[in-house]
Scaffold this motif. Structure first.
Motif, PDB file in Angstrom:
ATOM      1  N   LEU A   1       0.857  -1.183   0.000  1.00 41.03           N
ATOM      2  CA  LEU A   1       0.000   0.000   0.000  1.00 41.03           C
ATOM      3  C   LEU A   1       0.892   1.231   0.000  1.00 41.03           C
ATOM      4  N   VAL A   2       0.603   2.159  -0.884  1.00 43.40           N
ATOM      5  CA  VAL A   2       1.394   3.390  -0.991  1.00 43.40           C
ATOM      6  C   VAL A   2       0.471   4.572  -0.742  1.00 43.40           C
TER       7      VAL A   2
ATOM      8  N   THR B   1       2.942  -4.393   3.262  1.00 37.11           N
ATOM      9  CA  THR B   1       3.907  -3.322   3.494  1.00 37.11           C
ATOM     10  C   THR B   1       3.235  -2.006   3.156  1.00 37.11           C
ATOM     11  N   GLY B   2       3.326  -1.058   4.055  1.00 35.94           N
ATOM     12  CA  GLY B   2       2.807   0.274   3.817  1.00 35.94           C
ATOM     13  C   GLY B   2       3.946   1.253   3.597  1.00 35.94           C
ATOM     14  N   LEU B   3       3.855   2.034   2.532  1.00 44.00           N
ATOM     15  CA  LEU B   3       4.838   3.078   2.234  1.00 44.00           C
ATOM     16  C   LEU B   3       4.131   4.425   2.211  1.00 44.00           C
ATOM     17  N   VAL B   4       4.656   5.381   2.947  1.00 47.67           N
ATOM     18  CA  VAL B   4       4.112   6.737   2.957  1.00 47.67           C
ATOM     19  C   VAL B   4       5.211   7.687   2.511  1.00 47.67           C
ATOM     20  N   ALA B   5       4.981   8.330   1.368  1.00 50.75           N
ATOM     21  CA  ALA B   5       5.925   9.313   0.834  1.00 50.75           C
ATOM     22  C   ALA B   5       5.543  10.677   1.389  1.00 50.75           C
TER      23      ALA B   5
ATOM     24  N   LEU C   1       4.631  12.990  -8.038  1.00 53.72           N
ATOM     25  CA  LEU C   1       6.095  12.937  -8.010  1.00 53.72           C
ATOM     26  C   LEU C   1       6.592  12.118  -6.825  1.00 53.72           C
ATOM     27  N   VAL C   2       5.998  12.310  -5.660  1.00 53.83           N
ATOM     28  CA  VAL C   2       6.434  11.529  -4.494  1.00 53.83           C
ATOM     29  C   VAL C   2       5.915  10.096  -4.576  1.00 53.83           C
ATOM     30  N   MET C   3       4.691   9.931  -5.091  1.00 52.03           N
ATOM     31  CA  MET C   3       4.122   8.585  -5.208  1.00 52.03           C
ATOM     32  C   MET C   3       4.926   7.738  -6.186  1.00 52.03           C
ATOM     33  N   ALA C   4       5.423   8.362  -7.249  1.00 51.01           N
ATOM     34  CA  ALA C   4       6.193   7.622  -8.248  1.00 51.01           C
ATOM     35  C   ALA C   4       7.407   6.954  -7.628  1.00 51.01           C
ATOM     36  N   ASP C   5       8.124   7.668  -6.768  1.00 46.33           N
ATOM     37  CA  ASP C   5       9.288   7.082  -6.102  1.00 46.33           C
ATOM     38  C   ASP C   5       8.899   5.860  -5.275  1.00 46.33           C
ATOM     39  N   ALA C   6       7.833   6.001  -4.501  1.00 48.26           N
ATOM     40  CA  ALA C   6       7.423   4.904  -3.626  1.00 48.26           C
ATOM     41  C   ALA C   6       6.947   3.705  -4.435  1.00 48.26           C
ATOM     42  N   LEU C   7       6.216   3.943  -5.521  1.00 46.18           N
ATOM     43  CA  LEU C   7       5.767   2.843  -6.367  1.00 46.18           C
ATOM     44  C   LEU C   7       6.950   2.143  -7.014  1.00 46.18           C
ATOM     45  N   ALA C   8       7.895   2.913  -7.519  1.00 43.56           N
ATOM     46  CA  ALA C   8       9.064   2.314  -8.158  1.00 43.56           C
ATOM     47  C   ALA C   8       9.864   1.472  -7.165  1.00 43.56           C
ATOM     48  N   TYR C   9      10.027   1.985  -5.953  1.00 43.90           N
ATOM     49  CA  TYR C   9      10.726   1.224  -4.918  1.00 43.90           C
ATOM     50  C   TYR C   9       9.983  -0.072  -4.609  1.00 43.90           C
ATOM     51  N   ALA C  10       8.664   0.002  -4.475  1.00 44.57           N
ATOM     52  CA  ALA C  10       7.869  -1.184  -4.144  1.00 44.57           C
ATOM     53  C   ALA C  10       8.061  -2.284  -5.174  1.00 44.57           C
ATOM     54  N   VAL C  11       7.987  -1.915  -6.454  1.00 49.21           N
ATOM     55  CA  VAL C  11       8.083  -2.915  -7.516  1.00 49.21           C
ATOM     56  C   VAL C  11       9.499  -3.468  -7.620  1.00 49.21           C
TER      57      VAL C  11
ATOM     58  N   ASP D   1       8.899  -7.268  -4.380  1.00 44.56           N
ATOM     59  CA  ASP D   1       8.248  -8.398  -5.041  1.00 44.56           C
ATOM     60  C   ASP D   1       6.753  -8.479  -4.675  1.00 44.56           C
ATOM     61  N   PRO D   2       5.994  -7.424  -4.937  1.00 40.65           N
ATOM     62  CA  PRO D   2       4.586  -7.434  -4.516  1.00 40.65           C
ATOM     63  C   PRO D   2       3.702  -8.277  -5.430  1.00 40.65           C
ATOM     64  N   ALA D   3       2.710  -8.922  -4.841  1.00 37.27           N
ATOM     65  CA  ALA D   3       1.664  -9.574  -5.625  1.00 37.27           C
ATOM     66  C   ALA D   3       0.683  -8.549  -6.160  1.00 37.27           C
ATOM     67  N   VAL D   4       0.439  -7.496  -5.375  1.00 34.08           N
ATOM     68  CA  VAL D   4      -0.490  -6.421  -5.733  1.00 34.08           C
ATOM     69  C   VAL D   4       0.043  -5.133  -5.119  1.00 34.08           C
ATOM     70  N   VAL D   5      -0.118  -4.034  -5.837  1.00 35.87           N
ATOM     71  CA  VAL D   5       0.169  -2.711  -5.301  1.00 35.87           C
ATOM     72  C   VAL D   5      -1.094  -1.872  -5.400  1.00 35.87           C
ATOM     73  N   VAL D   6      -1.438  -1.211  -4.315  1.00 36.51           N
ATOM     74  CA  VAL D   6      -2.565  -0.274  -4.305  1.00 36.51           C
ATOM     75  C   VAL D   6      -2.074   1.033  -3.708  1.00 36.51           C
TER      76      VAL D   6
END
Length: 517
Positions: free
Chosen positions: A276-277, A326-330, A366-376, A380-385
């Protein structure tokens, strides 16, 4: 640091405490209010009173059906008819008020709204015993408790304390000692508490709430819920290539942070992972592309997505979530200053993709892009939301009662839409229109962050480049980031929309079933 006096958050009100009781509502010792359900009539007859009405009417020598008739009550959802009891009763000298609460068709939505109506009717009271829950199934009981919790929400910064306080105790009366009901009550308390926490975090003013403060809240949540926590400071962010987060936050006196929380189910270290981002913009001036004054008045809540992610992670263990999350907050403050990013600047995101900044007020992506790129790349996520108050265009499209979302898998879209409907946080799916990729084109970078067409869709397409082929959904909750007034379980101000959707999905029996379709 800013040249201002430090401000601390005063003690806040707490949600009501709940208890189950097999007693009739009027027989519960010491309660100040008794609330009974009213069911609409069929075939044009009179509305019907629920469990406990006959005994209460006899104890108080009241004609409750006559009272309903005199007030032209119908039993519609959330309708409340009031009867003062100034002298109490032989069974309960503390009793001061009887409330007759409409429950409509007794659907989960009706019961959630009835709970919220009851919450407002018993503000500043010490206790209420109600048999509304006695006309519910387990799902309805959960919904009623969620509504009563969230309808009680309050926040204050007053020197003399809050204007109103939630009722302190709610006794769900007339219920058998039943394990399923106890589970339903626990679920309702947890879901309502997650929504409460998300609202509270989003409502805190930004002279208290900054990226470091948000990281401290995450550390407290980790300790409370048994989570692992990692926080990137501005130096580590720069060293590891998080150019979007660094760029957005570089003009602020309070530097940016990336917050990571990890939940692992019991015995589930090999379980599939959901990431989750959340967008964590703790205040958004718009940067050099500055917002008008009116547009800034609600921007303390521009970290609603981050608040939702933190609140969801805090509740997963209590609801026995079966997958790793895993939760990521940018987190950053988009400020104006000599160090602010400029229109025309180019940022390099985590993983190397570049963005030309043509609008500094399109900072969330811009901040979400960094967190999404890091997650992928790393998790190794099955799903990203992801969840974010991202575009004003979504509010134009949907008003303030429905959230928008995008998904690159129909199965994931279906489960999120269903979870939203069940939770009372409805979502409407928007298309990822490939032809609109042209609006992202830049002459100097991989993408332009500020397309002037198809605002919500263009923003989603921008983010999609950072998730590759991973199943992904993007919740744009800018439409529902603020409630204009008290209505049903919503209270005026930041809503924390999304916590119940995500918890409803993640804590189901098999949350990943069918999502890759």
């Amino acid at each position: 640091m800013p040249n201002t006096l430090p401000l601390s958050l005063p003690a806040q009100v707490s949600p009501p405490e709940f208890a189950l009781s097999a007693l009739a509502p009027h027989a519960v010792s010491g309660v100040e209010v008794v609330a009974l359900p009213v069911v609409p009539a069929t075939d044009d007859g009179a509305p019907l009173l629920g469990p406990g009405a006959d005994a209460l009417a006899e104890a108080l020598d009241l004609d409750l059906l006559g009272l309903l008739e005199s007030q032209q009550a119908t039993g519609r959802t959330g309708e409340v008819t009031t009867c003062p009891v100034p002298l109490g009763s032989a069974d309960n000298a503390a009793l001061r008020l009887v409330l007759l609460v409409g429950v409509g068709d007794q659907s989960a939505q009706d019961l959630r709204r009835a709970g919220a109506a009851l919450a407002r009717a018993v503000r500043d009271r010490s206790s209420v015993a109600t048999s509304v829950a006695a006309v519910c199934d387990a799902e309805g009981l959960t919904a009623f408790v969620v509504g009563l919790t969230l309808g009680s929400f309050g926040f204050h910064m007053r020197s003399d304390g809050p204007e109103h306080r939630p009722v302190e105790q709610v006794v769900l009366a007339g219920l058998p000692d039943d394990a399923d009901l106890a589970v339903a009550l626990h679920r309702g308390i947890t879901l309502g508490g997650a929504g409460w926490r998300a609202r509270m975090l989003a409502t805190v003013p930004s002279n208290i709430k900054n990226p470091q403060w948000l990281a401290e809240q995450a550390e407290e949540i980790a300790q409370e819920a048994g989570l692992d926590v990692t926080v990137w400071d501005e130096k580590r962010l720069a060293a590891e290539g998080f150019g979007g987060i660094v760029g957005v936050g570089q003009a602020s006196a309070t530097p940016p942070r990336l917050i990571r929380l990890d939940y692992v189910p019991r015995g589930g270290r090999k379980a599939p992972r959901v990431v989750l981002v959340g967008k964590g913009i703790t205040f958004d001036t718009g940067g050099l592309s500055i917002k008008p004054a009116e547009g800034m008045t609600t921007m303390k809540r521009d970290m609603t997505g981050g608040a939702v992610v933190l609140s969801v992670l805090a509740a997963l263990a209590a609801l026995d979530c079966p997958v790793r999350v895993t939760g990521l907050v940018a987190a950053a403050e988009n400020a104006v200053g000599g160090d602010a990013m400029r229109p025309g600047d180019v940022l390099r995101h985590y993983g190397g993709r570049t963005t030309e900044v043509t609008n500094t007020d399109a900072e969330g992506r811009l901040v979400m892009a960094d967190a999404l790129a890091y997650a992928v790349a790393e998790l190794d996520p099955a799903v990203v939301v992801d969840v974010a108050t991202l575009t004003g265009a979504m509010k134009v499209a949907l008003g303030q009662s429905v959230g928008g979302f995008f998904a690159n898998r129909d199965g994931l879209a279906d489960v999120l839409r269903e979870a939203g409907d069940q939770a009372g946080e409805p979502l409407w799916r928007f298309p990822l229109v490939g032809d609109y990729e042209q609006y992202l084109e830049s002459k100097v970078a991989d993408a332009d962050n500020g397309p002037k067409h198809a605002g919500a869709i263009s923003a989603a397409l921008f983010l999609q480049h950072f998730v590759g082929q991973v199943p992904w959904a993007h919740l744009d909750v800018a439409s529902v980031g603020d409630a204009p007034s008290d209505r049903h379980e919503w209270t005026a101000g930041p809503t924390g929309f999304g916590a119940r959707v995500l918890l409803g999905w993640l804590t189901g029996p098999d949350p990943l079933d069918g999502v890759v379709r």
